[in-house]
Write an enzyme that holds these catalytic residues in place. Sequence first.
Site, PDB file in Angstrom:
ATOM      1  N   CYS A  78     -10.133  -6.285   4.065  1.00  0.00           N
ATOM      2  CA  CYS A  78     -10.690  -5.181   4.436  1.00  0.00           C
ATOM      3  C   CYS A  78     -11.954  -4.802   4.282  1.00  0.00           C
ATOM      4  CB  CYS A  78      -9.692  -4.071   3.759  1.00  0.00           C
ATOM      5  SG  CYS A  78      -8.546  -4.559   2.521  1.00  0.00           S
ATOM      6  N   THR A  96       1.005  -1.209   0.083  1.00  0.00           N
ATOM      7  CA  THR A  96      -0.205   0.012  -0.019  1.00  0.00           C
ATOM      8  C   THR A  96       0.719   1.218   0.219  1.00  0.00           C
ATOM      9  OG1 THR A  96      -1.593  -1.050   1.334  1.00  0.00           O
ATOM     10  CG2 THR A  96      -1.676   1.205   1.351  1.00  0.00           C
ATOM     11  N   HIS A 131       3.934 -10.484   3.652  1.00  0.00           N
ATOM     12  CA  HIS A 131       3.013 -11.368   4.457  1.00  0.00           C
ATOM     13  C   HIS A 131       2.028 -12.201   3.328  1.00  0.00           C
ATOM     14  CE1 HIS A 131      -0.917  -9.029   4.130  1.00  0.00           C
ATOM     15  NE2 HIS A 131      -0.237  -8.120   4.063  1.00  0.00           N
ATOM     16  N   ASN A 180      -7.178  -9.839  -6.669  1.00  0.00           N
ATOM     17  CA  ASN A 180      -7.209 -10.664  -5.054  1.00  0.00           C
ATOM     18  C   ASN A 180      -8.381 -11.268  -4.487  1.00  0.00           C
ATOM     19  OD1 ASN A 180      -7.741  -7.580  -4.864  1.00  0.00           O
ATOM     20  ND2 ASN A 180      -8.273  -8.075  -2.911  1.00  0.00           N
ATOM     21  N   THR A 236      14.981   4.427  10.120  1.00  0.00           N
ATOM     22  CA  THR A 236      15.950   3.254  10.288  1.00  0.00           C
ATOM     23  C   THR A 236      15.134   2.096   9.796  1.00  0.00           C
ATOM     24  OG1 THR A 236      16.496   4.338  12.233  1.00  0.00           O
ATOM     25  CG2 THR A 236      17.113   1.968  12.034  1.00  0.00           C
ATOM     26  N   SER A 296       4.002  -7.344  -0.905  1.00  0.00           N
ATOM     27  CA  SER A 296       4.005  -7.405   0.298  1.00  0.00           C
ATOM     28  C   SER A 296       4.174  -8.702   0.995  1.00  0.00           C
ATOM     29  CB  SER A 296       2.531  -7.138   1.049  1.00  0.00           C
ATOM     30  OG  SER A 296       2.223  -5.806   1.333  1.00  0.00           O
ATOM     31  N   GLN A 334      -0.604 -10.396  -5.391  1.00  0.00           N
ATOM     32  CA  GLN A 334      -1.044 -11.684  -5.340  1.00  0.00           C
ATOM     33  C   GLN A 334      -0.123 -12.571  -6.143  1.00  0.00           C
ATOM     34  OE1 GLN A 334      -3.285 -12.860  -3.196  1.00  0.00           O
ATOM     35  NE2 GLN A 334      -4.082 -10.741  -2.468  1.00  0.00           N
TER      36      GLN A 334
HETATM   37  N1  PLP Z   1      -3.185  -5.079  -3.601  1.00  0.00           N
HETATM   38  C1  PLP Z   1      -3.675  -6.420  -3.539  1.00  0.00           C
HETATM   39  C2  PLP Z   1      -4.085  -7.172  -4.903  1.00  0.00           C
HETATM   40  C3  PLP Z   1      -3.820  -6.928  -2.309  1.00  0.00           C
HETATM   41  O1  PLP Z   1      -4.373  -8.268  -2.198  1.00  0.00           O
HETATM   42  C4  PLP Z   1      -3.343  -6.337  -1.121  1.00  0.00           C
HETATM   43  C5  PLP Z   1      -3.722  -6.768   0.236  1.00  0.00           C
HETATM   44  O2  PLP Z   1      -4.770  -7.323   0.519  1.00  0.00           O
HETATM   45  C6  PLP Z   1      -2.914  -5.001  -1.124  1.00  0.00           C
HETATM   46  C7  PLP Z   1      -2.735  -4.591  -2.408  1.00  0.00           C
HETATM   47  C8  PLP Z   1      -2.663  -4.294  -0.119  1.00  0.00           C
HETATM   48  O3  PLP Z   1      -1.165  -5.017   0.632  1.00  0.00           O
HETATM   49  P1  PLP Z   1      -0.931  -4.364   2.295  1.00  0.00           P
HETATM   50  O4  PLP Z   1      -2.147  -4.287   2.963  1.00  0.00           O
HETATM   51  O5  PLP Z   1       0.073  -5.481   2.435  1.00  0.00           O
HETATM   52  O6  PLP Z   1      -0.359  -3.362   1.822  1.00  0.00           O
END
Ligand code: PLP
Length: 373
Positions: free
Chosen positions: A325, A72, A201, A151, A237, A199, A179
């Site tokens: 979200c 993001t 995670h 996603n 940092t 990202s 993704q």
């Molecule tokens: N873009 C896509 C396609 C995502 O699936 C997500 C998270 O669900 C994001 C952006 C945002 O990722 P983050 O919340 O790790 O910044």
Amino acid sequence: MKKIYLDNAATTPIRKEVIAEMITIMQEDFGNPSSTHSYGRSAKSALETSRKSIAKILNCVAQEIIFTTNATEASNWILRNSVKDLGVKRIITSKVEHHATLYTVQNLQREFGIDVDYVKILPNGDVDLTNLVHLLSSDVKTLVTLMHVNNETGCILDLEKTGRLCHQHNALFHCDTVQSIGKTEFNLAETNVDFIVASAHKFHGPKGAGFAFVKKGIILQPMLFGGEQEKGLRAGTEAVHQVVGMAKALELSYHNLNEERNYILDIKNYCKEQLLLNFPEIKINGENTFYNILNILLPFSPEKTAMILFNLDMKGIAVSRGSACQSGSPKPSHVLAEMLQEEDLLKPSLRISFSHYNSREDIDVLIQELKGI
Ligand code: PLP
């Protein structure tokens, strides 16, 4: 009660090897990477080794990788900078993008008065590339932002072709690859893409770590001011243990890619097969979809929509309605709203997303519980 996690598009469990690596860094490499003594140099070296490793996997240059806290942040920075400093006057995007892109673009439109065009989405979830070509035929300085894998539905964009079209029309191309990074091969040196974001995670790494790829030759201005970290582009940092964990997670994802991809695809196919066997009226949202995401329209009444996730959750099964979200929101998904007819939009849709930690038994339990609703 055995819990079953089928929401891997929202986030993924961290691999134990990644956790071990992060603990080692926290215990042994706690120095500030900007310090000039041996503690600092060691931390700096861990950071730069991670950058090189990520770049090697994606076939780009280490300097093209800028560490961020997540995708993001990276997308906000790239999109805002493109308008503020690269002279972009128009953005082409689609209405099925993640809100990290959509809301950023809408804010830039309000703040800077740029033009925004939305490329058509076909009923099967694909981006209409003919429409994209039509939109690209304009002399205004343009940036295209389209996601690689959706996603919610798993629908796939042809990254190579889209990039080629953008560059043939002198448009910059930003692709949200959140993704797909860690789940499919990339060759950034050979792909017509200017920016991608990730990202950790989402590929079994830690939360709070991500990166932007910014093609060599494109000069962006800092997103944060302060120290000289990340070549002065992102002051503050660095979270060395997070970055090292992210690089380790990416290395393991690519080391195991073929094996895990085949395994996950088998689970997805089994899930599809069992769903269609037990609920013949089920519809699948999206046609050309990625191997770890299955979005289905259940033949249940609209009144049951709210109950389904709740009931499954009570049984320890985690799936979702759409992006994490908005899974608590009663509003229909903005992605499915672009693809489905009004009457289908009222019916419950479920996103089931898999990882190599799932098994066929997980699917059997899911089906059993769905049958009980
Ligand atoms: N873009 C896509 C396609 C995502 O699936 C997500 C998270 O669900 C994001 C952006 C945002 O990722 P983050 O919340 O790790 O910044």
